[in-house]
Every structure is written in structure tokens, then in C-alpha cells.
Design a protein around this motif. Structure first.
Motif, short mmCIF file in Angstrom:
data_model
loop_
_atom_site.label_atom_id
_atom_site.label_comp_id
_atom_site.label_asym_id
_atom_site.label_seq_id
_atom_site.Cartn_x
_atom_site.Cartn_y
_atom_site.Cartn_z
N PRO A 10 18.48 68.23 63.43
CA PRO A 10 17.93 67.61 64.45
C PRO A 10 17.06 66.50 64.57
O PRO A 10 15.68 66.69 64.05
N LYS A 11 17.18 66.05 65.34
CA LYS A 11 16.00 64.78 65.25
C LYS A 11 14.88 64.87 66.85
O LYS A 11 15.46 65.66 67.28
N PRO A 12 14.32 64.46 66.48
CA PRO A 12 13.34 64.70 67.68
C PRO A 12 12.98 63.84 69.10
O PRO A 12 14.39 63.73 69.27
N PHE A 13 13.67 64.77 70.01
CA PHE A 13 13.79 65.16 71.39
C PHE A 13 12.25 64.91 71.92
O PHE A 13 11.40 65.62 71.97
N LEU A 14 11.79 63.99 73.22
CA LEU A 14 10.58 64.15 73.83
C LEU A 14 11.11 63.97 75.79
O LEU A 14 11.84 63.02 75.76
N PHE A 15 10.51 65.21 75.90
CA PHE A 15 10.35 64.35 78.01
C PHE A 15 9.28 63.67 78.22
O PHE A 15 7.63 64.21 77.81
N PRO A 16 9.18 62.45 78.96
CA PRO A 16 8.07 61.46 78.43
C PRO A 16 7.22 61.54 79.17
O PRO A 16 5.27 61.76 78.93
N GLN A 17 7.35 62.69 80.38
CA GLN A 17 6.14 63.31 80.56
C GLN A 17 4.85 64.42 80.38
O GLN A 17 4.17 64.36 81.22
N PHE A 18 5.70 64.76 79.05
CA PHE A 18 4.90 66.12 78.44
C PHE A 18 3.85 65.34 77.06
O PHE A 18 3.14 66.71 76.65
N CYS A 19 3.93 64.06 77.15
CA CYS A 19 3.77 63.37 75.79
C CYS A 19 2.18 62.59 76.25
O CYS A 19 2.23 62.69 77.47
N LYS A 20 1.02 63.09 75.54
CA LYS A 20 -0.45 62.64 76.17
C LYS A 20 -0.78 61.82 75.54
O LYS A 20 -1.96 61.86 75.31
N ALA A 21 0.37 60.58 74.62
CA ALA A 21 0.09 59.72 73.64
C ALA A 21 -1.10 59.68 72.74
O ALA A 21 -2.06 58.56 72.67
N CYS A 22 -1.02 60.75 72.26
CA CYS A 22 -1.80 61.45 71.22
C CYS A 22 -2.11 60.71 70.19
O CYS A 22 -2.51 59.29 69.15
N GLY A 23 -0.68 59.97 69.95
CA GLY A 23 -0.06 59.09 68.66
C GLY A 23 -0.50 59.89 67.43
O GLY A 23 0.23 59.18 65.82
N ARG A 24 -0.21 61.50 67.39
CA ARG A 24 0.07 61.66 65.87
C ARG A 24 0.80 61.95 65.11
O ARG A 24 1.11 61.48 64.04
N PRO A 30 7.32 59.43 58.19
CA PRO A 30 7.51 58.31 56.68
C PRO A 30 8.69 57.06 57.83
O PRO A 30 8.57 55.84 56.87
N LYS A 31 9.12 57.56 57.99
CA LYS A 31 9.96 56.07 58.72
C LYS A 31 9.84 55.01 59.15
O LYS A 31 10.99 54.56 60.23
N ASP A 32 8.43 55.19 59.97
CA ASP A 32 8.30 54.22 60.90
C ASP A 32 8.77 54.44 62.45
O ASP A 32 9.29 53.23 63.00
N CYS A 33 9.49 55.45 63.29
CA CYS A 33 10.67 55.56 64.17
C CYS A 33 9.80 55.53 65.07
O CYS A 33 10.49 55.61 66.46
N ILE A 34 8.13 55.92 65.17
CA ILE A 34 8.13 56.12 66.45
C ILE A 34 6.41 54.84 66.83
O ILE A 34 5.73 54.51 65.90
N GLU A 35 6.56 54.20 68.20
CA GLU A 35 4.90 53.85 68.32
C GLU A 35 4.65 53.80 69.48
O GLU A 35 5.18 54.69 70.22
N MET A 36 3.55 54.22 69.68
CA MET A 36 3.09 53.88 71.13
C MET A 36 3.42 53.22 72.04
O MET A 36 4.10 52.25 72.17
N GLY A 37 3.74 54.11 72.88
CA GLY A 37 4.99 53.43 74.54
C GLY A 37 3.33 51.91 75.02
O GLY A 37 2.43 52.20 74.69
N THR A 47 0.98 56.53 78.16
CA THR A 47 1.45 56.45 77.31
C THR A 47 2.51 56.27 76.48
O THR A 47 1.81 56.37 75.69
N PRO A 48 3.30 57.13 77.35
CA PRO A 48 3.93 58.13 76.20
C PRO A 48 4.46 57.12 74.59
O PRO A 48 4.52 56.20 75.26
N VAL A 49 4.47 57.91 73.61
CA VAL A 49 5.51 57.12 71.90
C VAL A 49 6.77 57.08 72.73
O VAL A 49 6.95 57.45 73.47
N VAL A 50 7.54 56.07 71.54
CA VAL A 50 8.70 55.80 72.40
C VAL A 50 9.23 55.99 71.22
O VAL A 50 8.68 55.44 69.64
N LEU A 51 10.48 56.85 71.02
CA LEU A 51 10.97 56.40 69.46
C LEU A 51 12.11 56.18 69.42
O LEU A 51 12.97 55.40 70.07
N ASP A 52 11.80 55.55 68.10
CA ASP A 52 13.68 54.67 68.27
C ASP A 52 14.39 55.15 66.70
O ASP A 52 13.64 55.19 65.45
#
Lengths: 468, 480
Positions: A10-24, A30-37, A47-52
Motif C-alpha cells: 500500500p502507498k501512504p495516505f494522509l488526512f491533512p488535518q492530522f499532519c503537523k508538518a514536521c517534515g520527517r 527515497p523517491k522524493d514523493c513528499i514535499e512540504m505544503g 501546512t500539511p505535507v503534500v504527497l505526489d
């Protein structure tokens, strides 16, 4: 684990309201799929992270880097992620733990037994065993240690547990754990050790954890000496750590009562989910006398509130934290109601020749025996004197004293301490609305010295206008 | 997402709004990660129902908001003691104590040391972030040298101590079976931490012993760094001081050892253990010794520690109770239990012993001159004093209404081959002098007391008899 090989991870999924934007998760991927929103979430201000997830291979490293339990999570299969709400995915209930039922105690009948000859602390230890206590925690301190030593010898023979703690501070917290697990456990200590336990007793009262503390009081303040004193009455009755605390305080005066009241103490502790304090003086702790065993012993059950480490009790919590002031006030009100009920139901006293007494002696523990001897001696001479012996120091048995007070010309408080018992009497009378207390006289000693029968006789004789 | 987390955090501000599914931790804090690894390990080992988690005082005080297991919240630093209480209460419970650096390595040092010394199978998770989080960034015992905190505003100096290396300290102890220090600053470290926590839990499930896992954890808020900078700071600043890795691992050579049988509540067994019997003791006396006092006889036995005053006082009390009367014995020792003064008060009453002290005894048995001088003058008129004439050559002048009898107790005992029995010689003399109870009655108590040392019985019986004879000799058979 095996299933991950056969189907796509499974790939990751996020409810943005539960993201504290720590960015860890960003550096974890390793694939650079996530960036700070860049968009501030209106509910959180983060500012929740954004998944691509175009190139995501479902390695899961981002999941292990997200500190939030309901932050990044494996995407559920076969649902429209766009429309997914936390309520539908995460459920409404806090816990799936079962609702536990209490397992009641069993009174096991005992045959008729011969009188035993026991030292006070030993009688209490035997009482603990008969009350179903199989766990003892303690730190050696004179003059209480013999009780602990006897249990160190006897408990392992019953597959019980004796733990010598690293200190009295550790002791009370072991009792907090074991009592919180729903078991009957106790300690013996003496004054300096009792002082050290008070913080933990406050936690136990706040968390409603039962436990039995036997304080064989010795001379103070400080290291003092190992002689008999009653200098901890104020601690037991008024000073059980911080907060609005109270506990039943039982004061035996014979080896027989050392056993009987220790058994009672366990019942009261579990009845009220509260610690119970037994206080004796060092003299009584060392005193050997006859002891009749009761007609029953207790095989304890398990209360429904215990944190026992099993399925039935998984949903339980032992805790004294109430972060909101309103919650903590409610909790205090609950505790105060419990104390009121104790004051109403648990007062106990022993009255000796009080029915027509003009002079009422008030004394507990060993001084009460000296006083009883004095009463006998004075009655033989025709002096109308009685002994009022509180068995519960808290609640002070003021109800039973009301009638003797109406008749008495004077009270004589006999104690090995500086007015601590007297203060309990005065406070209880005041709370009970008793306006006219006859004058209170004192026969007091301190520092390990006990009031003796003859000086009580002399004091009462002088008060009664007789010749000493 | 592990099922060991509550589906909704109702204990977190009643679970309203975001708090139903978010932790109370700051962004980037390591606690949340460690909670997750712990929850996963509990789930994977299938021990959710058996687990008791101990929450500390510190930022992780609210662990019980999140883990759907049995929860106990402990006083500051006392989690290890609370854990011991839980573990011995139910050896089947999986007890996890979760503590921060102030809790475990400062205020609770004594408790963690004892728990690790005992080594009961339990799991200790120690979060080291070099700072006090909950109280707002004060110095921790693990604060690095030079590090600024609110209580080391110019940096931690030599005067405030060096950082405490708990994993090394615990690893050097005999109790634990497994000790490791991990970190969270990159994928590799996180995998190690996950494995370490699971292993620490598994070793408990297998009843093999105590595990201690220290985890270097980020506190971006109080370090005043971004989460990414905080990860880097752990790697570059903390790891050189707190080296990562296994400090102790005895798993391979450790067998399952922890096993406690459930406590026994069989009444016959209980009565046997406490020594209760249903057989009545033999009774020999006809009546209360009212020739001494109508209702209440007071006796004092006095000597130096080791004279055996307490033993014969106890024998007297036992004899009286066996005869059906009330009796008490109170010892009073000097500061030392050997060599100091030692005296005992005994009362025997028809009904109930009232005052148990004997300031004015009917009978005094004195083993040395100071005892005789101190207590002799207080013996009641008509009373009797037995003193050891082998050590009191010239007795003091006392009330002529008190009978004084010197019996060479120590000398007789020496002739019998054991000076230790001089107290029993004195007891025999007291019996003969007072006829408190019949001889047979005392002898029955002596036999009962020596049940397990039958080799000493003949000697004691002889000593008792010699005491009686010596009394008769001392008074020329007149009894006065």
C-alpha cells in the motif's frame, strides 16, 4: 508479511488535518514523493505535507518516520480516498476493550483454634495473611520491622511475594502498582518512613487505589528515637500528602486489635478504593499478648476497576490527572462525598464506664491501656471516670462522644504527643456543631515516653477535688 | 496504523475535534515515533490484552491517551517501582515502563537502579532528549556540556555535572538481559529502534528478563531547531556523547526463568504457615496467683542485653496465657540489641491486662547491679526480688517489706556447662519463690519453646530445677 510479496504494497495516505508538518517523512522518502505544503490548513494552522505518489513503490519508510498515530498511514484498499472521512475510517469508539465484572471476595470459614501468643506487629502480619494479603513491600525501620520480617518468612510459603524496596518512596509506589492491579497489599513502616510515603499516598487517594499502611509511630521530630510516640496522628488524619486527602485511620490498642483491625483495614481499603492507615505506638508494636484468630479468612476476588494486565481489565486506567479544572473539581467532589460517607458509616469507639462519667479520659493505642488501668483504679475509689477510646482516629468517633460530653465536667486527653489527638477531638466536635465542650486537660508525654497509669490517676484525682 | 492505538483518543480532552486523533506532541517530536513502534511491537507479539503501560511524569505523561492497553500513570520517577508492583501482582502481565530523562535519570534514579538490579522481565523504554520538555526546557541529567537550557542559560558547565550515560550504567548491571541505545534521526536508525523495542518486549514475553532501550529523541521545540535540524543535531551532537549500539545482550545464554506460582489461599495451608493449632495446651494451675495480687500481677525482668531477660519474660507470658489468663510482655531494649540494657515488663491478669507497664512490679528479677539499683526501690511492699548473686556481691539496702533473694544464676549455669541458661535458672528460682504457676506449667512452656531444639531440653530442664533448689538453699528451705 508474506502477503506483501503477492500483492502490491500500500502507498501512504494522509488526512491533512492530522499532519503537523514536521517534515520527517520528506527526508525518509527515497523517491522524493513528499514535499512540504504551502497551504495553511484551516483547522490546524499547519501546512500539511503534500504527497505526489506517481513513483511511490510503497516502501513504507515514510510511515515509519511519521510521529503521528493517525498521520501517514497505509492507504485503505477499495475506497474513494477523496471522499474518505476520519470517522468512517477510524471508527467512533475509543476502545474495543470488554466491560469487566467484579470477582467478589470469598469468606473461607476457619475451624475453632487455640489462642495464639503474638507480638503486636506479628499479630498484624497474621491478620494481613488472613485478610488475603499475599504481597508485601517495605523498607526496614525500627520499631516496625518485625512485622515485615515475619511476612518475609511466611509469604513465600504461600507463594506470596515479599519485596524489600529501595526506599519508602519506592515502597508506596510498589503498593500503588500492586494495589492498582487489584491485589491486597501492605507495608509496615515507622514515622520517618511514613513521612516519605505521603506523596505516594496522595497519588493513591487521587487514583482511588486501595492499600494498607501500618505506621508504628516512634519518637520525633527528625530521626528522634525508637521509643513509642503518637506524633503522626496529624499526618495520618490531616496530612496525607498534597490535595484534599483523607483515609480511615485505625488505632489498635492490643495485640488482638492489631490482628482484627488489620483485617478490617483491607476490607475498608477495597470498600472505599482508598488507602487505610493503621497507627500504633512502638510499645504496642513490640507488645506480646494473646490473640484469638477469627472464624474466617479471606480469599480475595478481583475488582472490576483493576489494571491487572489481562483481557477483562484492558480498558482500565489508574491515574490521578484531571487536566481540566472542571473535571478535577468533579473528582474532588466525588472524593469528598466518599469522605462524608466514611464519616457517617465508619466511626468506631470503645467506651469504658462512660455512661455516668463526670470525667472522661480520651486516649488511643497504648496510652488508652494506661488510661483504662487508671479508670479501674479510680472507680475502685468511687471516682466517676470513664474512658473514651477512639478506634478510628479519622473519622473521629464524635457521635459516640456526644452523650458523654453532655454529662462530663471535664475531659482529660492522654496522649504520647503534643495535642494531636486533642486537635482531632476539637475539630470533630466543631464540625459536629457541639458548642459546649467541657474544659480539656492533658496528660502528655513526648519523645518516646508514655503517660503512666499513676499520673493519670493523680491528674483526675486532683481535678475531682480529691487528695492525691 | 496499529490497532493498539485507541480508535479515538477519548482521554485527550474528551477526544473532541482534532484531539480525537492527534497526539499532544509538538511537530517533529520523537515520542510519537516511539509510541508507534511500541504499539506495533505489542500488536505483533499479540500481547495487547496483557500489557500494562506505565506513564511517567514528563511530556509522555499522557501515554495512556493513546495506547489501548491497561494503563497506570505513575508519580515522577517512580515508574520502575510501580512496574514492580504490577509485575509481581500478575506475572503474566507484560509491563512496559516508559520514561523520560528527568523521570528516569534524575528523580527516579534509585527506582530504576533497583528495578534493573532485580531484573524481573519487564521492558523499560528510556527517552533521552537532553532536556526537560514538559516543564519548559530546563537542564536534564543528560543535557550536553555547554548546552543552553533555561536553567543553564549560559550553557551547562562542569559545576552542573556531566551528562549521565544511562544505557552504559544499566548495561554494566547484572540484572538486565538486554540493553541498547538507539536513535531516530534517519531510516536506518528508526528500523533499529523498531527492532530494539520489539526485542525488548519479546524478551519479557519469553520470561527471559529485563530489557532497557534508550532512545535519543528529538525535541525541536526546546532545542529551538526545525525538525530536520533536530535530527541532524542528534546525529552530530548527541551520538558522540551517547554512542549507539547494544550495551548488553545475554539473550542467547538466557533460559526462560521467571515463574511465580499463584498465591495460595487454602485454609489448612494458611493455618499451618501461621502456626495456628486447634489442640489446647496442657493446663496445670488451679487458680490465679491471687496470693500475689487479686487481679493483676506485675513483673519486671531486667539485665544487660544477652542476659536472656526477654526470653524468660516471654516464657512467663506464654505460661500465663496457656493457663487461661491474660498476659502481656513488653520488651525495652537499649540502643544496641546486645550489650545494652534490656528489661521486660510482664503483666498477668484475671480478666484483661490494663496498663501493660510495670513501673511498680510485684516481682523483680535482676541480672546485674544497675538493674537492681534502678528497679529495686520500686518493687511493691510485700513483693519479691530475685537477683543474680554471682554478679551482685553486696545488694543495696531496700524496703524491708520486700523479700530479697540472691541466687547465683550465672555460677550455676556455668557449672551446668552453658552460662546462657542462667536466665532459666532465674526462672526456676522465681517459680520456687513466688509459686506464680506450678513447676509443670513452666516446664510445659519450656518444652514447647524448644520443640525444634530438643537437644537443649535436658539442659534447660536441669537449669530450671537447679534454680528452684538454689532458691530453697538461699532461704534455708524456709521460703523467706
Amino acid at each position: 508479511m508474506a502477503s506483501t510479496k503477492t500483492k502490491e504494497r500500500p502507498k501512504p495516505f494522509l488526512f491533512p488535518q492530522f499532519c503537523k508538518a514536521c517534515g520527517r517523512c520528506i527526508s525518509a522518502c527515497p523517491k522524493d514523493c513528499i514535499e512540504m505544503g504551502t497551504e495553511i490548513h484551516p483547522a490546524t494552522g499547519f501546512t500539511p505535507v503534500v504527497l505526489d505518489l506517481e513513483v511511490c513503490n510503497g516502501c513504507g519508510l515514510c510511515l515509519s518516520a511519521c510521529p503521528e498515530p493517525y498521520g501517514l498511514m497505509p492507504a485503505p484498499a477499495d475506497v474513494d480516498l477523496e471522499l474518505l472521512e476520519p470517522e468512517t475510517l477510524l471508527g467512533e469508539r475509543g476502545s474495543t476493550a470488554p466491560t469487566p465484572e467484579p470477582i467478589p471476595d470469598v469468606r473461607v470459614p476457619l475451624p475453632e483454634l487455640e489462642t495464639m501468643i503474638l507480638k503486636g506487629t506479628h499479630a498484624s502480619a497474621v491478620g494481613a495473611i488472613l485478610a488475603g494479603c499475599r504481597h508485601f513491600f517495605g523498607y526496614p525501620i525500627t520499631p516496625s520491622t518485625e512485622g515485615a520480617e515475619l511476612l518475609a518468612k511466611l509469604l513465600p510459603q504461600l507463594d506470596g511475594v515479599f519485596v524489600q524496596a529501595v526506599s519508602e518512596v519506592a515502597t508506596v509506589n510498589m503498593i500503588y502498582g500492586c494495589g492498582g492491579a487489584g491485589l491486597r497489599c501492605m507495608t509496615f513502616t515507622s514515622s520517618p518512613g511514613f513521612s516519605l510515603m505521603l506523596e505516594g499516598i496522595s497519588y493513591m487517594i487521587g487514583s482511588e487505589v486501595p492499600g494498607v499502611f501500618f505506621d508504628v509511630m516512634r519518637g520525633g521530630p527528625g530521626l528522634g528515637n525508637i521509643g513509642p510516640e503518637q506524633g503522626d496522628i496529624k499526618l495520618a488524619c490531616r496530612g496525607l500528602g498534597h490535595g484534599n486527602t483523607h483515609a480511615v485511620v485505625l488505632a489498635p490498642s492490643t495485640p488482638q486489635e492489631m490482628l482484627d483491625l488489620t483485617m478490617n483495614a483491607f476490607d475498608l481499603a477495597f470498600k472505599y478504593r482508598n488507602p487505610v492507615i493503621l497507627v500504633s505506638d512502638g510499645y504496642l508494636g513490640q507488645m506480646t499478648g494473646r490473640v484469638q484468630l477469627p472464624s474466617y479468612m479471606i480469599k480475595p476476588g478481583l475488582p472490576e476497576w483493576a489494571v491487572h494486565g489481562d483481557e477483562a481489565h484492558r480498558g482500565n486506567l489508574i491515574c490521578s490527572i484531571f487536566l481540566s479544572e472542571a473535571d478535577l473539581e468533579q473528582h474532588n467532589i466525588h472524593l469528598l462525598e466518599k469522605y462524608d460517607q466514611i464519616i457517617h458509616d465508619e466511626q468506631r469507639a470503645d467506651l469504658f464506664h462512660c455512661e455516668d462519667a463526670e470525667w472522661v479520659i480520651v486516649a488511643s493505642n497504648t496510652p488508652a491501656r494506661m488510661a483504662k488501668g487508671a479508670v479501674q483504679q479510680l472507680r475502685d475509689r468511687g471516682v466517676k471516670v470513664g474512658l473514651f477510646r477512639p478506634i478510628t482516629l479519622w473519622p473521629f468517633p464524635i457521635d459516640a462522644l456526644t452523650r458523654p460530653l453532655q454529662r462530663a465536667s471535664g475531659l482529660i486527653v492522654v496522649e504520647a504527643g503534643a495535642g494531636q489527638l486533642e486537635d482531632e477531638l476539637r475539630l470533630a466536635a466543631s464540625h459536629a456543631g457541639i458548642q459546649d465542650i467541657p474544659p480539656i486537660h492533658r496528660v502528655s508525654h513526648y519523645g518516646g515516653v508514655l503517660p503512666q497509669q499513676q499520673e493519670i490517676v493523680d491528674t483526675v484525682t486532683a481535678l475531682a477535688g480529691g487528695i492525691v | 496504523m496499529s490497532s493498539v492505538f485507541f480508535e479515538r483518543f477519548e482521554r485527550h480532552a474528551h477526544g473532541e475535534g482534532l484531539k480525537g486523533h492527534s497526539t499532544h506532541y509538538c511537530p517533529g517530536c520523537g515520542h510519537g515515533l516511539i509510541h508507534k513502534y511500541l504499539a506495533e511491537a505489542i500488536a505483533e507479539l499479540g500481547v495487547q490484552d496483557r500489557t500494562v503501560a506505565i506513564s511517567p511524569v514528563g511530556c509522555s505523561v499522557f501515554l495512556y491517551y493513546y495506547l489501548d492497553v491497561g494503563n497506570t500513570q505513575a508519580a515522577h520517577g517512580r515508574a520502575p517501582a510501580v512496574a514492580i508492583g504490577h509485575k509481581v501482582a500478575n506475572p503474566n502481565a507484560i509491563v512496559v515502563a516508559y520514561q523520560g530523562d528527568g523521570d528516569l535519570a534524575s528523580i527516579g534514579l534509585a527506582e530504576i537502579m533497583q528495578a534493573c538490579q532485580i531484573g524481573l522481565p519487564m521492558t523499560f523504554i528510556f527517552i533521552n532528549n537532553a532536556v526537560y520538555g514538559m516543564t519548559g526546557g530546563q537542564m536534564a541529567p543528560t543535557t550536553l556540556a555547554g548546552m543552553k537550557t533555561t536553567t543553564t542559560p549560559t550553557g551547562r558547565t562542569r559545576l552542573t555535572g556531566e551528562p549521565l550515560k544511562m544505557a552504559e550504567i544499566i548495561g554494566a548491571m547484572d540484572g538486565p538481559v538486554y540493553v541498547e541505545r538507539c536513535a531516530l534521526f534517519d531510516n536506518k536508525q528508526r528500523v533499529r529502534a523498531q527492532k530494539a523495542i520489539k526485542k525488548a518486549l519479546r524478551l519479557q514475553v519469553e520470561d527471559k528478563g529485563l530489557s532497557f532501550v534508550e532512545i535519543l529523541s528529538e525535541c525541536p521545540t526546546h532545542w529551538k531547531l526545525t525538525p530536520a535540524e533536530a535530527e541532524k543535531w542528534v546525529k552530530e551532537k548527541m551520538v558522540p556523547i551517547f554512542p549507539l549500539g547494544v550495551k548488553k545482550d545475554l539473550e542467547a545464554e538466557t533460559e526462560r526463568w521467571f515463574n511465580l506460582d499463584p498465591p495460595q489461599f487454602d485454609s489448612a495451608r494458611v493455618l499451618d504457615v501461621i502456626g495456628a493449632v486447634s489442640r489446647a495446651p496442657a493446663r496445670f494451675g488451679e487458680a490465679f496467683p491471687s496470693h500475689i495480687d487479686a487481679k493483676d500481677v506485675a513483673i519486671k525482668f531486667a539485665g544487660a542485653g544477652g542476659d536472656g531477660a526477654q526470653t524468660i519474660a516471654m516464657l512467663t507470658t506464654r505460661t500465663a496465657i496457656n493457663e487461661g489468663f491474660d498476659s502481656t510482655h513488653i520488651p525495652s531494649y537499649g540502643p544496641e540489641s546486645r550489650g545494652g540494657t534490656s528489661y521486660a515488663d510482664v503483666h498477668i491478669a484475671t480478666g484483661e491486662v490494663l496498663s501493660p507497664a510495670s513501673p511498680q512490679p510485684h516481682i523483680l528479677v535482676a541480672f546485674n547491679p544497675p538493674s537492681l539499683e534502678k528497679f529495686g526501690p520500686h518493687v511493691q511492699p510485700g513483693g519479691i526480688i530475685i537477683y543474680d548473686s554471682s554478679v551482685v556481691p553486696t545488694p543495696p539496702e531496700l524496703d524491708p517489706n520486700v523479700q530479697m533473694v540472691g541466687v547465683p544464676c550465672a555460677q550455676i549455669a556455668k557449672q551446668l556447662g552453658k552460662v546462657m541458661v542462667k536466665n532459666v535458672v532465674a526462672l526456676g528460682a522465681m517459680q520456687a519463690a513466688t509459686n506464680l504457676f506450678p513447676r509443670e506449667s513452666f516446664l510445659a512452656t519450656i518444652r514447647d519453646a524448644l520443640q525444634k531444639q530438643s537437644a537443649l531440653l535436658a539442659l534447660n530442664e536441669e537449669a530450671f530445677a537447679c534454680g528452684g533448689t538454689a532458691y530453697e538453699e538461699a532461704t534455708n528451705g524456709t521460703g523467706a
